[in-house]
Design an enzyme around this catalytic site. Structure first.
Site, mmCIF file in Angstrom:
data_model
loop_
_atom_site.group_PDB
_atom_site.id
_atom_site.type_symbol
_atom_site.label_atom_id
_atom_site.label_comp_id
_atom_site.label_asym_id
_atom_site.label_seq_id
_atom_site.Cartn_x
_atom_site.Cartn_y
_atom_site.Cartn_z
ATOM 1 N N ASP A 156 32.761 30.564 46.684
ATOM 2 C CA ASP A 156 32.980 31.883 46.086
ATOM 3 C C ASP A 156 34.035 32.663 46.861
ATOM 4 O O ASP A 156 34.853 33.372 46.268
ATOM 5 C CB ASP A 156 31.672 32.681 46.024
ATOM 6 N N LYS A 167 25.711 33.449 45.235
ATOM 7 C CA LYS A 167 25.340 34.057 46.521
ATOM 8 C C LYS A 167 23.851 34.401 46.547
ATOM 9 O O LYS A 167 23.179 34.246 47.564
ATOM 10 C CB LYS A 167 26.189 35.318 46.752
ATOM 11 N N SER A 193 29.816 33.917 40.478
ATOM 12 C CA SER A 193 30.101 34.462 41.801
ATOM 13 C C SER A 193 28.869 35.182 42.357
ATOM 14 O O SER A 193 28.414 34.924 43.481
ATOM 15 C CB SER A 193 31.294 35.424 41.673
ATOM 16 N N ARG A 220 41.005 34.877 42.509
ATOM 17 C CA ARG A 220 40.837 35.677 41.271
ATOM 18 C C ARG A 220 41.449 37.062 41.439
ATOM 19 O O ARG A 220 42.059 37.605 40.526
ATOM 20 C CB ARG A 220 39.337 35.805 40.930
ATOM 21 N N HIS A 232 20.139 42.812 43.462
ATOM 22 C CA HIS A 232 21.600 42.882 43.579
ATOM 23 C C HIS A 232 22.116 43.935 42.622
ATOM 24 O O HIS A 232 21.673 44.017 41.473
ATOM 25 C CB HIS A 232 22.231 41.530 43.231
HETATM 26 N N1 URA Z 1 30.816 40.944 42.544
HETATM 27 C C1 URA Z 1 30.876 39.661 42.986
HETATM 28 O O1 URA Z 1 30.243 39.301 43.965
HETATM 29 N N2 URA Z 1 31.671 38.806 42.303
HETATM 30 C C2 URA Z 1 32.378 39.148 41.226
HETATM 31 O O2 URA Z 1 33.060 38.319 40.654
HETATM 32 C C3 URA Z 1 32.313 40.481 40.783
HETATM 33 C C4 URA Z 1 31.497 41.356 41.464
#
Ligand code: URA
Length: 433
Positions: A161, A187, A183, A168, A82
């Site tokens: 999320d 995932k 977050s 947010r 990621h």
């Molecule tokens: N990328 C994400 O998936 N979540 C965040 O909070 C910031 C960057």
């Protein structure tokens, strides 16, 4: 349990229990907690923080809030990667084939771009015919057959999320290390891989503007991953300069093909070899040095390029783009952007470069915007190069000449020319195990 008590506890700096966090996440997903209370807790977390145990519990509750991808049908260790997001970041297109060509399966779910950052799915969709919407079955079968698939997110992964991120975004609570970590990692955990390599970007084009913040984010996410039973490593990389030379979807696919053909820019090649080396190490292919050599070999002998070809074929894209990248979408108009003065190209501010590319049509101003796969920017000069007044620094690609003006005015702020050359800075800044 009452939500107001949880908000008050965090407001006064208290530590939330697992039960309180589970109650909150469940209420976010089933709609029983109103947005104003969710937002109040998010703000309290932003201001008072969370310790490692709270952050892990929040992440696990979010990862469990929807479906989890079951990759158990694919034999051997599955490694995911990621990136915390960047400009011109085409690493997945390069890394995934390198790692898969070395016998480590990569089942990668990726996202679309928003604002100044790009997304792998948009890049892949610039290949004519390429299908990113795979059913879970097709996704897994493709990985079983060729060792690699990259698809858009299917199913209902980490719905908590989605809701929290949307709130947010409009309540000034994005910049919080526990919230960002939970977050991203929720995932990743839901996406099912056994091991995770995180590319944490630092600099003007990234979420984390300072090295201290990037280190804290990296450490937090590594602890979450390992706490959840997945081997996790973070590589901190510089995003103060654009990665490679191309920004824009088809332009980045072309650059990825160049890298996999051994003809790509050195910076992106080296970052990909480091990240691929870490992925191979986590998959048990040997120590880091050996894995880096394996990654380099896969690039040099064409195996990684061949794996990309197999993936394009399996996902119904036009595989001839590998031999003839001119078959990728081409912009109708190009324009040179020239240096306003002579000197050294000190920097090209990455987020502004991303915005300039978005204004040409390569990115989305809002989630609904349509993108132009051919649009974007190709750098001729990179930070550190000498430039003469009036010399071309980059080439802009767009579908309409009207788009150049807005993009150029952002580039005027992005390009910094100075009398002295910039200090050399490493691209890979740190590795957090
Ligand atoms: N990328 C994400 O998936 N979540 C965040 O909070 C910031 C960057």
């Amino acid at each position: 349990m009452r939500m107001v008590d949880i908000i008050l506890k965090k407001r006064y700096g208290g530590k939330l229990t697992k039960e309180e966090i589970d109650f909150f996440v469940k209420g976010v997903v089933d709609g029983s907690i109103p947005d104003y209370q969710i937002s109040a807790l998010l703000m309290a977390i932003c201001l008072k923080g969370m310790d490692d145990e709270e952050t892990l519990n929040l992440t696990l509750a979010m990862a469990d809030s929807g479906d989890r991808v079951d990759l158990s049908g694919i034999p051997s260790v599955k490694v995911d990667k990621h990136s915390t997001g960047g400009v011109g970041d085409k690493t997945t297109l390069i890394l995934a084939p390198i790692v898969a060509s070395m016998g480590v399966p990569v089942a990668k779910m990726s996202g679309r771009g928003l604002g100044h950052t790009g997304g792998t799915i948009d890049k892949l969709e610039s290949i004519p015919g390429f299908c990113t919407e795979l059913s879970q079955n097709d996704f897994i079968n493709t990985v079983k057959e060729i060792g690699l698939a990259v698809a858009g997110q299917t199913g209902n992964l980490a719905p908590a999320d989605k809701k929290l991120y949307a709130l947010r975004d409009v309540t000034g609570t994005v910049e919080s290390i526990p919230l960002i970590s939970a977050s991203i990692m929720s995932k990743k955990l839901a996406a099912g891989a056994d091991a995770i390599v995180l590319d944490v970007k630092v600099g003007s084009g990234a979420f984390m503007k300072t090295l201290d913040e990037a280190r804290t984010l990296a450490r937090t996410m590594v602890k979450i991953g390992n706490g959840a039973g997945r081997k996790t490593v973070a590589v901190i990389t510089d995003m103060d300069r654009p990665l490679g030379k191309a920004v824009g979807n088809a332009l980045e696919v072309k650059e990825a093909i160049d890298v996999l053909s051994g003809k790509g820019p050195e910076d992106i090649t080296e970052i990909c070899i480091t990240l691929a080396g870490k992925m191979l190490e986590l998959a048990g292919k040997g120590d880091f040095d050996k894995c880096v050599s394996m990654a380099r070999e896969a690039l040099n002998d064409g195996r990684a390029l061949d794996k990309l070809r197999q993936m394009i074929r399996a996902q119904k894209g036009l595989e001839k783009v590998i031999d003839d990248p001119e078959l990728l979408p081409q912009a109708r108009f190009v324009k040179e952007y020239r240096a306003a003065s002579g000197g050294y190209l000190k920097s090209i501010i990455s987020d502004k470069l991303g915005t300039a590319s978005m204004l040409l049509g390569a990115g989305r101003a809002t989630k609904e915007s349509r993108i132009d796969p051919a649009a974007g920017i190709v750098l001729i000069k990179k930070p550190g190069d000498r430039v003469e007044e009036g010399e071309p620094i980059m080439i802009l690609h767009a579908d309409s000449e009207d788009l150049f003006e807005g993009s150029v005015s952002v580039l005027n702020e992005a390009v910094v020319i100075s009398d002295a050359p910039p200090e050399e800075a490493p691209l890979v800044i740190d590795i957090i195990e």
